[in-house]
Design an enzyme around this catalytic site. Structure first.
Site, mmCIF file in Angstrom:
data_model
loop_
_atom_site.group_PDB
_atom_site.id
_atom_site.type_symbol
_atom_site.label_atom_id
_atom_site.label_comp_id
_atom_site.label_asym_id
_atom_site.label_seq_id
_atom_site.Cartn_x
_atom_site.Cartn_y
_atom_site.Cartn_z
ATOM 1 N N THR A 102 17.711 39.460 7.565
ATOM 2 C CA THR A 102 17.008 39.083 8.788
ATOM 3 C C THR A 102 17.326 37.677 9.257
ATOM 4 O OG1 THR A 102 15.144 38.349 7.462
ATOM 5 C CG2 THR A 102 15.087 40.618 8.257
ATOM 6 N N GLY A 161 6.838 37.920 6.282
ATOM 7 C CA GLY A 161 7.607 37.030 5.435
ATOM 8 C C GLY A 161 7.815 35.653 6.024
ATOM 9 N N ARG A 195 5.991 32.134 18.268
ATOM 10 C CA ARG A 195 7.041 31.114 18.291
ATOM 11 C C ARG A 195 8.335 31.696 17.724
ATOM 12 N NH1 ARG A 195 6.721 26.058 14.173
ATOM 13 N NH2 ARG A 195 8.078 24.551 15.210
ATOM 14 N N ILE A 196 9.372 31.712 18.523
ATOM 15 C CA ILE A 196 10.662 32.257 18.089
ATOM 16 C C ILE A 196 11.447 31.135 17.418
ATOM 17 C CG2 ILE A 196 12.802 33.347 18.818
ATOM 18 C CD1 ILE A 196 10.303 35.130 19.031
ATOM 19 N N ASN A 228 14.526 31.232 15.647
ATOM 20 C CA ASN A 228 15.974 31.218 15.876
ATOM 21 C C ASN A 228 16.317 32.324 16.868
ATOM 22 O OD1 ASN A 228 18.755 31.146 15.819
ATOM 23 N ND2 ASN A 228 18.962 31.396 13.610
ATOM 24 N N LYS A 271 5.039 34.779 14.664
ATOM 25 C CA LYS A 271 4.621 36.156 14.442
ATOM 26 C C LYS A 271 5.826 36.940 13.929
ATOM 27 C CE LYS A 271 1.059 36.295 18.036
ATOM 28 N NZ LYS A 271 0.596 37.002 19.253
ATOM 29 N N GLY A 272 5.562 38.058 13.306
ATOM 30 C CA GLY A 272 6.650 38.860 12.767
ATOM 31 C C GLY A 272 7.424 39.570 13.865
ATOM 32 N N GLU A 294 9.819 44.313 12.753
ATOM 33 C CA GLU A 294 9.463 45.723 12.908
ATOM 34 C C GLU A 294 9.110 46.130 14.329
ATOM 35 O OE1 GLU A 294 7.437 47.036 8.870
ATOM 36 O OE2 GLU A 294 7.013 44.945 9.315
#
Length: 704
Positions: A468, A509, A589-590, A592, A661-662, A665
């Site tokens: 990932t 994660g 928040r992104i 990368n 945030k994840g 998925e």
């Protein structure tokens, strides 16, 4: 829409280990050399239910290079009386060779160990096993509801609010539809592989997994070992998707290494992975929606059935997908299971949400048609102010912003809502949309950050990068927290000796690890005096986020998204082609943008595969799968993947100190429904059963 950023976080960054991977310097679990390495090969049952009467081991032991044959008469004993991950008892299928029972086709019955992999395989294929076969049952269908029961998994099995039947009776429009999804498999590029050895009184396992602390803990429990005497390393992982937890190959390797007192490697074959690595259960789902004439929901009822093995309970919580999505006066959801003679399912990318969103978002599209509403407008009218079931406030909820931005970029305003009216030569064209949601959680983790004497910084955290880009994301997070350039930061991950940390799962994660890394880095930066000398051993600060995460305000926290798809359908052949897809996400928040976009696009690609291709079919006579390999199990290939765009909107949560945030998925959630809804728009025929195969498209009349 991307956010202007300062520092490293938010800027596109190639993977820090990228060069090592493309040059082969990065070694995976099955590639790392060990002196005196022996090789184990699993022998799997050829019957679906019964007992082992005898094993003809003597001829096999006489074959060249064979060192041992482990089976239920001579294998080390293990303990399964413990609570593992999330308090769940371990699946008995990992307690290898403890008795003569066979629970499903492909059940491990022996492990042949030899000097070379080739010798082990030849010997394993020569081992004759005699069975007392018993009748088996692998037939899954919606008709098995009478045998089913509700089960709590990683979320409650049944949740009820309001008087469902009364609200349905009072509704001007009622939809009652059934949907099915097939058995699906997540076979990562890197097979499951593990090497076990004893070194200085410690058990060391080099493995491919989604959390070394998870695997180390399970092995310590199984073999009744002091947790401090078990070390698991997993530096590079070639994909996981939920499948790389504790499996038969690790346990077999530890058993053989214990018996032989030398390193032993066990690697699953691709076909073995279809029996031993877990999969997504098929589902049979019923959705009932009741609405006023203006489309406002009065009732939402979603019931889902999935299978599990005869020896272990696992639920695919598909019905839970709508608990955070839409407001309704009555909200009933239930996920149930039925036991069959099959391998145990497991977590697979977006467990519950992926199949559940197909049913729910298809049903919303059908309801919009019956109400004479645009599908996006219907969703806007049912947007909740607080959690529809929990009543909790949302940390942030920007689903409507995703739909509006997506509609603008996709050209939704130009859409003719009538089905079957657009053509391009022989092709019927259609567009569809669906919503996406996935929980945004965090789990306690520990981290250590060291200021080195040479002016660099070393971050140590037991994270897992399963492809990932987590290693790179943590480099960016640490660099910003330390207020230094990324080339001064080294990140060490994938070693249980680094201490407890969240696994790579549940889209939690990066958020969990970043929190721990930020806490340690902030404290270290504040403690370093400008120009101070750093001792040769460095200065280290450790963090533990248990208390901070426990103090988080109780809110519903989710990533959201809007999926859009355009398809072309050939009514003469039944061929369906996705021409373009767009996903707009609200995912905090992104860190990368480069790897984040890859994650979104990867999930959406999997959604195409789910909608049109993937289907594992079980043979009722043998209990096994037809074509249990990547030749017989169809997935989307390059020719099936069109132009896919993924982007995001601003999604701040002012109460969240991390803001991440994840995203691993949510890309698959809603994607299959968007494709299915587009197929309806193209043809006027609803497809409630996945995959949408050509023969189903060609079915005459009615719904498919």
């Amino acid at each position: 829409m991307t956010t202007a950023t300062r520092g490293s976080v938010g800027s596109a960054h190639t993977r820090v280990e990228g060069r090592d991977k493309v040059t082969g310097a990065a070694r995976y679990a099955g590639e790392i050399p060990f002196a005196e390495l022996a090789h184990g090969w699993l022998v799997l049952s050829t019957v679906a239910r019964g007992r082992i009467r005898a094993l003809d081991t003597e001829p096999v032991l006489a074959m060249p290079g064979v060192l041992s044959v482990l089976h239920h008469h001579n294998a080390p004993r293990v303990d399964t009386d413990y609570a593992g991950l999330m308090g769940m008892a371990p699946d008995p299928s990992i307690a290898l060779f403890q008795n003569d029972r066979v629970a499903h086709l492909g059940w491990p019955v022996a492990l042949v160990v030899a000097e070379t992999s080739e010798q082990a395989r030849e010997a394993a294929e020569s081992l004759v096993v005699h069975y007392d076969q018993e009748p088996h049952d692998v037939a899954f269908s919606a008709e098995r509801q009478t045998e089913a029961y509700a089960l709590d998994g990683h979320m409650p099995g049944v949740v009820e609010k309001g008087d469902l039947e009364a609200e349905l009776a009072a509704s001007a429009v009622v939809l009652d539809a059934e949907y099915t999804t097939p058995e699906e498999h997540h076979n990562p590029m890197e097979p499951h592989a593990a090497t076990a050895r004893w070194e200085g009184g410690r058990l060391e396992v080099v493995d491919s997994n989604q959390g070394t602390i998870w695997v180390a803990g399970e092995l310590a429990n199984l073999f009744s070992l002091d947790p401090a005497s078990v070390r698991v390393r997993s530096e590079h992982v070639g994909g996981g998707f939920g499948s790389k937890g504790v499996r038969a190959h690790q346990v077999g390797a530890v058993m053989a290494a214990t018996v032989l007192q030398r390193p032993v490697r066990v690697v699953m074959t691709r076909r073995q992975m279809f029996s031993l690595a877990g999969y997504r259960s098929p589902t049979a789902q019923r959705v009932r929606l009741g609405a006023d004439a203006d489309g406002r929901l009065r009732a939402l009822d979603h019931r889902s059935l999935n299978l599990t093995s005869a020896v272990h309970e696992f639920v695919e919580p598909s019905a839970a997908a709508g608990r955070s999505m839409y407001a309704a006066d009555a909200h009933h959801t239930a996920s149930r299971i039925v036991r069959l003679d099959v391998p145990t399912p497991t977590w697979m990318r977006a467990p519950g949400e992926a199949p559940g969103s197909f049913a729910l978002e298809s049903a919303l599209d059908e309801l919009a048609e019956r109400c004479g509403l645009d599908p996006i407008e219907l969703r806007i009218r049912n947007e909740p102010e607080v959690g529809p079931v929990s009543g909790l406030p949302f940390g942030s909820r920007n689903l409507i912003a995703c739909f509006r931005e997506g509609a603008r970029r996709f050209g939704w305003a130009d859409r003719d809502s009538r089905p079957g009216v657009r053509r391009d030569g022989r092709w019927l064209l259609g567009t569809g949309t669906a919503a996406a949601s996935f929980p945004a959680g965090a789990m306690p983790s520990t981290a250590a950050v060291t200021a080195e004497a040479d002016g660099t910084f070393t971050v140590r955290i037991n994270a897992a990068d399963i492809g990932t880009g987590a290693r790179t994301a943590l480099t960016l997070v640490a660099a910003d927290a330390l207020e230094v350039a990324t080339d001064r930061v080294r990140v060490r991950i994938g070693d249980s000796d680094l201490g407890p940390a969240m696994i790579a799962g549940g889209s939690m994660g990066t958020r969990s690890w970043a929190w721990a890394v930020t806490a340690a880095a902030d404290e270290l930066r504040r403690s370093l005096a400008p120009g101070a000398d750093i001792p040769p051993e460095g200065i280290t600060v450790r963090s533990d986020t248990t208390e901070a995460i426990g103090a988080l305000a109780q809110k519903e926290r989710h990533s959201f998204g809007a999926q859009f798809a355009e398809v072309a359908v050939d009514p003469a052949t039944g061929e369906v082609r996705v021409r373009r897809m767009l996903g707009i996400f609200a995912a905090g928040r992104i860190v990368n943008p480069l790897t984040a976009r890859n994650q979104f696009v990867g999930g959406m690609t999997w959604g195409i595969s789910m909608a049109l291709h993937e289907e594992a079919v079980r043979d009722r006579a043998s209990g096994g799968l037809y074509g249990a390999d990547l030749a017989g199990y169809h997935v989307a290939a390059h020719a099936d993947v069109p132009h896919i765009e993924a982007d995001w909107v601003d999604d701040p949560d002012p109460d969240d100190p991390v803001g991440i945030k994840g995203i691993g998925e949510i890309g698959i959630v809603g994607a299959a429904a968007a494709v299915a809804n587009a197929v309806w728009h193209a043809t006027g025929v609803r497809h409630r059963n996945l995959p949408i195969r050509p023969d189903r498209v060609l079915m005459a009349g009615g719904d498919a």
